[in-house]
Design a protein around this motif. Structure first.
Motif, PDB file in Angstrom:
ATOM      1  N   ILE A 125       0.837  -1.208   0.000  1.00 37.70           N
ATOM      2  CA  ILE A 125       0.000   0.000   0.000  1.00 37.70           C
ATOM      3  C   ILE A 125       0.866   1.250   0.000  1.00 37.70           C
ATOM      4  CG2 ILE A 125      -1.598   1.373   1.392  1.00 37.70           C
ATOM      5  CD1 ILE A 125      -2.933  -1.183   2.228  1.00 37.70           C
ATOM      6  N   ALA A 126       1.904   1.259   0.818  1.00 42.32           N
ATOM      7  CA  ALA A 126       2.776   2.436   0.900  1.00 42.32           C
ATOM      8  C   ALA A 126       3.469   2.696  -0.438  1.00 42.32           C
ATOM      9  CB  ALA A 126       3.809   2.243   2.008  1.00 42.32           C
ATOM     10  N   LEU A 127       3.987   1.654  -1.073  1.00 47.60           N
ATOM     11  CA  LEU A 127       4.653   1.837  -2.358  1.00 47.60           C
ATOM     12  C   LEU A 127       3.670   2.273  -3.436  1.00 47.60           C
ATOM     13  CD1 LEU A 127       7.080  -1.208  -2.383  1.00 47.60           C
ATOM     14  CD2 LEU A 127       7.680   1.199  -2.156  1.00 47.60           C
ATOM     15  N   GLY A 128       2.466   1.711  -3.408  1.00 47.02           N
ATOM     16  CA  GLY A 128       1.445   2.120  -4.380  1.00 47.02           C
ATOM     17  C   GLY A 128       1.044   3.569  -4.217  1.00 47.02           C
ATOM     18  N   THR A 129       0.901   3.997  -2.983  1.00 46.71           N
ATOM     19  CA  THR A 129       0.557   5.400  -2.718  1.00 46.71           C
ATOM     20  C   THR A 129       1.677   6.329  -3.158  1.00 46.71           C
ATOM     21  OG1 THR A 129      -0.749   4.674  -0.821  1.00 46.71           O
ATOM     22  CG2 THR A 129      -0.161   7.000  -0.917  1.00 46.71           C
ATOM     23  N   LEU A 130       2.905   5.943  -2.857  1.00 52.24           N
ATOM     24  CA  LEU A 130       4.042   6.758  -3.287  1.00 52.24           C
ATOM     25  C   LEU A 130       4.167   6.791  -4.807  1.00 52.24           C
ATOM     26  CD1 LEU A 130       6.761   5.798  -0.673  1.00 52.24           C
ATOM     27  CD2 LEU A 130       5.640   8.007  -0.945  1.00 52.24           C
ATOM     28  N   SER A 131       3.821   5.701  -5.473  1.00 49.21           N
ATOM     29  CA  SER A 131       3.911   5.692  -6.928  1.00 49.21           C
ATOM     30  C   SER A 131       2.884   6.633  -7.553  1.00 49.21           C
ATOM     31  CB  SER A 131       3.728   4.277  -7.473  1.00 49.21           C
ATOM     32  OG  SER A 131       2.394   3.849  -7.355  1.00 49.21           O
ATOM     33  N   VAL A 187       8.579   2.737 -11.272  1.00 53.85           N
ATOM     34  CA  VAL A 187       9.348   1.751 -10.493  1.00 53.85           C
ATOM     35  C   VAL A 187       8.647   1.447  -9.165  1.00 53.85           C
ATOM     36  CG1 VAL A 187      11.526   1.386  -9.269  1.00 53.85           C
ATOM     37  CG2 VAL A 187      11.534   2.348 -11.569  1.00 53.85           C
ATOM     38  N   LEU A 188       8.141   2.465  -8.506  1.00 52.36           N
ATOM     39  CA  LEU A 188       7.422   2.238  -7.245  1.00 52.36           C
ATOM     40  C   LEU A 188       6.137   1.456  -7.478  1.00 52.36           C
ATOM     41  CD1 LEU A 188       7.882   5.684  -5.470  1.00 52.36           C
ATOM     42  CD2 LEU A 188       8.931   3.514  -4.846  1.00 52.36           C
ATOM     43  N   GLY A 189       5.465   1.714  -8.589  1.00 50.34           N
ATOM     44  CA  GLY A 189       4.246   0.974  -8.915  1.00 50.34           C
ATOM     45  C   GLY A 189       4.523  -0.497  -9.160  1.00 50.34           C
ATOM     46  N   VAL A 190       5.582  -0.785  -9.901  1.00 52.42           N
ATOM     47  CA  VAL A 190       5.955  -2.182 -10.140  1.00 52.42           C
ATOM     48  C   VAL A 190       6.329  -2.860  -8.824  1.00 52.42           C
ATOM     49  CG1 VAL A 190       7.674  -3.663 -11.240  1.00 52.42           C
ATOM     50  CG2 VAL A 190       6.635  -1.805 -12.534  1.00 52.42           C
ATOM     51  N   SER A 191       7.036  -2.147  -7.965  1.00 49.04           N
ATOM     52  CA  SER A 191       7.397  -2.699  -6.656  1.00 49.04           C
ATOM     53  C   SER A 191       6.153  -2.986  -5.813  1.00 49.04           C
ATOM     54  CB  SER A 191       8.317  -1.744  -5.906  1.00 49.04           C
ATOM     55  OG  SER A 191       9.478  -1.500  -6.634  1.00 49.04           O
ATOM     56  N   ALA A 192       5.169  -2.103  -5.881  1.00 44.02           N
ATOM     57  CA  ALA A 192       3.927  -2.313  -5.131  1.00 44.02           C
ATOM     58  C   ALA A 192       3.182  -3.537  -5.637  1.00 44.02           C
ATOM     59  CB  ALA A 192       3.033  -1.076  -5.232  1.00 44.02           C
ATOM     60  N   VAL A 193       3.151  -3.720  -6.937  1.00 47.25           N
ATOM     61  CA  VAL A 193       2.468  -4.894  -7.502  1.00 47.25           C
ATOM     62  C   VAL A 193       3.190  -6.178  -7.101  1.00 47.25           C
ATOM     63  CG1 VAL A 193       1.883  -6.045  -9.665  1.00 47.25           C
ATOM     64  CG2 VAL A 193       1.433  -3.620  -9.406  1.00 47.25           C
ATOM     65  N   VAL A 194       4.517  -6.165  -7.142  1.00 47.90           N
ATOM     66  CA  VAL A 194       5.289  -7.357  -6.763  1.00 47.90           C
ATOM     67  C   VAL A 194       5.079  -7.677  -5.283  1.00 47.90           C
ATOM     68  CG1 VAL A 194       7.636  -8.245  -6.466  1.00 47.90           C
ATOM     69  CG2 VAL A 194       6.995  -7.130  -8.594  1.00 47.90           C
ATOM     70  N   CYS A 195       5.145  -6.669  -4.416  1.00 45.41           N
ATOM     71  CA  CYS A 195       4.935  -6.909  -2.973  1.00 45.41           C
ATOM     72  C   CYS A 195       3.525  -7.416  -2.702  1.00 45.41           C
ATOM     73  CB  CYS A 195       5.188  -5.632  -2.184  1.00 45.41           C
ATOM     74  SG  CYS A 195       6.916  -5.224  -1.995  1.00 45.41           S
ATOM     75  N   VAL A 205      -1.880  -3.746  -4.684  1.00 43.97           N
ATOM     76  CA  VAL A 205      -1.751  -4.080  -6.105  1.00 43.97           C
ATOM     77  C   VAL A 205      -2.510  -3.077  -6.958  1.00 43.97           C
ATOM     78  CG1 VAL A 205      -2.355  -5.800  -7.854  1.00 43.97           C
ATOM     79  CG2 VAL A 205      -1.326  -6.527  -5.718  1.00 43.97           C
ATOM     80  N   VAL A 206      -3.729  -2.740  -6.551  1.00 43.93           N
ATOM     81  CA  VAL A 206      -4.533  -1.774  -7.303  1.00 43.93           C
ATOM     82  C   VAL A 206      -3.865  -0.403  -7.313  1.00 43.93           C
ATOM     83  CG1 VAL A 206      -6.751  -0.536  -7.298  1.00 43.93           C
ATOM     84  CG2 VAL A 206      -6.691  -3.006  -6.960  1.00 43.93           C
ATOM     85  N   ALA A 207      -3.330   0.025  -6.172  1.00 43.22           N
ATOM     86  CA  ALA A 207      -2.628   1.313  -6.119  1.00 43.22           C
ATOM     87  C   ALA A 207      -1.369   1.285  -6.980  1.00 43.22           C
ATOM     88  CB  ALA A 207      -2.277   1.660  -4.673  1.00 43.22           C
ATOM     89  N   GLY A 208      -0.675   0.160  -7.011  1.00 38.07           N
ATOM     90  CA  GLY A 208       0.516   0.035  -7.849  1.00 38.07           C
ATOM     91  C   GLY A 208       0.174   0.111  -9.323  1.00 38.07           C
ATOM     92  N   VAL A 209      -0.903  -0.561  -9.725  1.00 35.96           N
ATOM     93  CA  VAL A 209      -1.336  -0.501 -11.125  1.00 35.96           C
ATOM     94  C   VAL A 209      -1.771   0.913 -11.483  1.00 35.96           C
ATOM     95  CG1 VAL A 209      -3.118  -1.304 -12.726  1.00 35.96           C
ATOM     96  CG2 VAL A 209      -1.915  -2.934 -11.284  1.00 35.96           C
ATOM     97  N   ALA A 210      -2.445   1.587 -10.565  1.00 38.11           N
ATOM     98  CA  ALA A 210      -2.834   2.975 -10.815  1.00 38.11           C
ATOM     99  C   ALA A 210      -1.604   3.859 -10.949  1.00 38.11           C
ATOM    100  CB  ALA A 210      -3.735   3.475  -9.683  1.00 38.11           C
TER     101      ALA A 210
END
Length: 107
Positions: free
Chosen positions: A36-42, A54-62, A86-91
């Motif tokens: 969630i944190a990585l997705g929000t930062l992305s 890069v942060l979004g891809v990391s959020a999806v992987v985590c 995952v949804v935040a990372g894709v966004a």
């Protein structure tokens, strides 16, 4: 102390004690929260060249790793946090890609 409590303390039988409570397992997975944190930062850093992607891809992987773990899959709130990550990372990936396309012609 009551006699039953003294007896349970001496014998080690905590089931007869009125104050014995089952302890919840602690130390669950932190991957859903990290996702969630990585997705929000992305999403927040989409305007920085490549960082949001890069942060979004990391959020999806985590998030994907978190949902594959049995401890998270059995815990509904943790599973929902991982899915939200995952949804935040894709966004974040989508917003970063949209912001990157106009810049590509100048590179």
């Amino acid at each position: 102390m009551t006699a039953a409590r003294i007896r349970s303390t001496v014998t080690g039988d905590a089931s007869s004690s009125a104050h014995a409570r089952p302890q919840a397992p602690r130390g669950g997975s932190r991957l859903p929260s990290v996702s969630i944190a990585l997705g929000t930062l992305s999403i927040a850093s989409f305007w920085v060249f490549g960082l949001g992607f890069v942060l979004g891809v990391s959020a999806v992987v985590c998030g994907a790793l978190a949902t594959s773990r049995s401890g998270v899959a059995d815990d509904e709130p943790a599973s929902l946090r991982a899915l939200l990550g995952v949804v935040a990372g894709v966004a974040g990936i989508t917003v970063s890609a949209i912001a990157l396309f106009p810049v590509l012609e100048y590179l």
